[in-house]
Design an enzyme around this catalytic site. Sequence first.
Site, PDB file in Angstrom:
ATOM      1  CE1 TYR A   1      -4.769   1.315  -0.369  1.00 17.68           C
ATOM      2  CE2 TYR A   1      -4.461  -1.260   0.842  1.00 17.68           C
ATOM      3  CZ  TYR A   1      -4.289  -0.079  -0.214  1.00 17.68           C
ATOM      4  OH  TYR A   1      -6.265  -0.288  -0.204  1.00 17.68           O
TER       5      TYR A   1
ATOM      6  CD  GLU B   1      -5.072   6.481   0.686  1.00 14.45           C
ATOM      7  OE1 GLU B   1      -4.830   7.275   1.763  1.00 14.45           O
ATOM      8  OE2 GLU B   1      -5.878   4.896   0.599  1.00 14.45           O
TER       9      GLU B   1
ATOM     10  CG  ASP C   1      -8.031  11.488 -22.878  1.00 13.48           C
ATOM     11  OD1 ASP C   1      -6.688  10.692 -23.151  1.00 13.48           O
ATOM     12  OD2 ASP C   1      -9.004  10.846 -23.068  1.00 13.48           O
TER      13      ASP C   1
ATOM     14  CB  THR D   1      -3.456   5.217 -22.271  1.00 15.34           C
ATOM     15  OG1 THR D   1      -3.977   4.663 -22.814  1.00 15.34           O
ATOM     16  CG2 THR D   1      -5.061   5.215 -21.831  1.00 15.34           C
TER      17      THR D   1
ATOM     18  CE  LYS E   1      -6.121   4.097 -24.645  1.00 20.97           C
ATOM     19  NZ  LYS E   1      -7.266   3.255 -24.964  1.00 20.97           N
TER      20      LYS E   1
ATOM     21  NE  ARG F   1      -5.334  -3.020 -19.494  1.00 21.04           N
ATOM     22  CZ  ARG F   1      -6.092  -2.743 -20.981  1.00 21.04           C
ATOM     23  NH1 ARG F   1      -5.512  -3.295 -21.865  1.00 21.04           N
ATOM     24  NH2 ARG F   1      -7.519  -1.907 -21.561  1.00 21.04           N
TER      25      ARG F   1
HETATM   26  N1  PLP Z   1      -9.028   8.203 -23.493  1.00 16.47           N
HETATM   27  C1  PLP Z   1      -9.228   7.923 -24.778  1.00 16.47           C
HETATM   28  C2  PLP Z   1      -9.251   9.047 -25.653  1.00 16.47           C
HETATM   29  C3  PLP Z   1      -9.388   6.503 -24.889  1.00 16.47           C
HETATM   30  O1  PLP Z   1      -9.491   6.006 -26.645  1.00 16.47           O
HETATM   31  C4  PLP Z   1      -9.457   5.513 -23.806  1.00 16.47           C
HETATM   32  C5  PLP Z   1      -9.042   3.810 -24.250  1.00 16.47           C
HETATM   33  O2  PLP Z   1     -10.147   3.359 -25.212  1.00 16.47           O
HETATM   34  C6  PLP Z   1      -9.516   6.082 -22.470  1.00 16.47           C
HETATM   35  C7  PLP Z   1      -9.336   7.234 -21.977  1.00 16.47           C
HETATM   36  C8  PLP Z   1      -9.866   4.877 -21.099  1.00 16.47           C
HETATM   37  O3  PLP Z   1      -8.875   4.395 -21.114  1.00 16.47           O
HETATM   38  P1  PLP Z   1      -8.399   3.015 -19.748  1.00 16.47           P
HETATM   39  O4  PLP Z   1      -9.837   1.835 -21.186  1.00 16.47           O
HETATM   40  O5  PLP Z   1      -7.367   2.740 -19.597  1.00 16.47           O
HETATM   41  O6  PLP Z   1      -9.598   3.449 -19.028  1.00 16.47           O
END
Ligand code: PLP
Length: 478
Positions: A64, A66, A241, A270, A273, A279
């Site tokens: 843990y 935190e 994002d 993320t 990808k 992950r």
């Molecule tokens: N943001 C975008 C642009 C995505 O394409 C995705 C997933 O496909 C996510 C966020 C969410 O990612 P996660 O599945 O790791 O929560």
Amino acid sequence: MSRNAESTAFRSALEVIRAVEPRVADAIGAELTDQRESLKLIASENYASPATLLAMGNWFSDKYAEGTVGRRFYAGCQNVDTVEALAAEHARELFGAAHAYVQPHSGIDANLVAFWAVLADRVESPALKKAQVRQVNDLTEADWFALRRELGNQRMLGMSLDAGGHLTHGFRPNISGKMFDQRSYGTDPATGLIDYDRVAEAAREFKPLILVGGYSAYPRKVNFRILREIADSVGATFMVDMAHFAGLVAGKVFTGDFDPVPHAHIVTTTTHKSLRGPRGGMVLCQPELADQVDRGCPMVLGGPLPHVMAAKAVALAEARRPDFADYAQRIVDNAQALAEGLLRRGAKLVTGGTDNHLVLIDVSGYGLTGRQAEQALLDSGIVTNRNSVPQDPNGAWYTSGIRIGTPALTTRGLGTAEMDQTAELIHTVLAQTTAGANADGTPSKAKYTLDPGLADKVARQATDLLATHPLYPAIDLG
Ligand code: PLP
């Protein structure tokens, strides 16, 4: 790492697991076989390195932690501090970011951290200041009630789902849509491209607290300098994002106006990808948001996953090596070769091509829905996913598009010549698939016919193509 060391590591791990629950060991082995044998064109997937995978399977999972590096709510976090600090350092160096927070468990979590950091900075902090208190527990009931209402009454402007935006950018089925009053900007119906004048107009009318850039299914570059100017002109915080294209930013394929990091106040991603890590998620931000971002856990996140942070550190270290830039460029070269191969054979592509790692086929050109096309391709050993296209007449379930991406096949080592062969396989299947009908004779959005012999033939051709570039060639599970 030597061929032997990788094989020994994974074989030994499976042996240990098999002694407890053999069905799990079998499923892990079967997953490797499936991944090796399928032509994976899912734009959001990749193959992490053996070092990244192994960094996750250990006793860090038991800890843990935190809090943040050097400031934990639990004792004994010195080794977690080491890996979290390393992951954050690699992230800052790789992306040229002022601050990196590597605890988010996924992309959705990273976005939640970002939303609440902005809300805390722009709504909560001023309310605390006004009430002349240090923290929310010191507010009167009335002031607390007023603050909660204000927090729940903010606006977000993001890309529409059918133009390629993501559910977490303020759409109702996701918590972001319940938290924010949301409006979308779409793309120009004629070109499929973002119309920045329309975005500016929407921002002027709607005055969002947050302007969101980034996408899951937009096949072109985005000019983040222009979006930042739009955000500034209406006093919005600019968030990007980059979950999908983080690998292209890391590999310096997207630079200048197309690199979100210098332009956005806050960037989420993320790590699994195009970035090819474990992950997970991550937030990068300007210094003024750093303290709020670091409150992600326990604000919206459960305790950090130190084993995944260790793997993030490994993957980010890999992404800082010179060969990652070469990998990122090959992802785009491959996507463009795939797009050209499809176009040459008569496919209809949203925006007519790609600048990034993904291609969006409008399968209405083949008389199919996305659902029919996805299944017919799967029957033929080709793994893709259906996706809406702009102004999609078939809605978000059946859709009219197939999204394909090249990060995974590029990791395997496939190049532009193999992308042309892949385009041939995809086109062959889609051109030979016929939409079916319901019992009452109306057109079905799900049923289709495809000669099983043809599907088998394409699946064999796909296997032959993959055999030239084996996945994890050093790993032999025996
Ligand atoms: N943001 C975008 C642009 C995505 O394409 C995705 C997933 O496909 C996510 C966020 C969410 O990612 P996660 O599945 O790791 O929560």
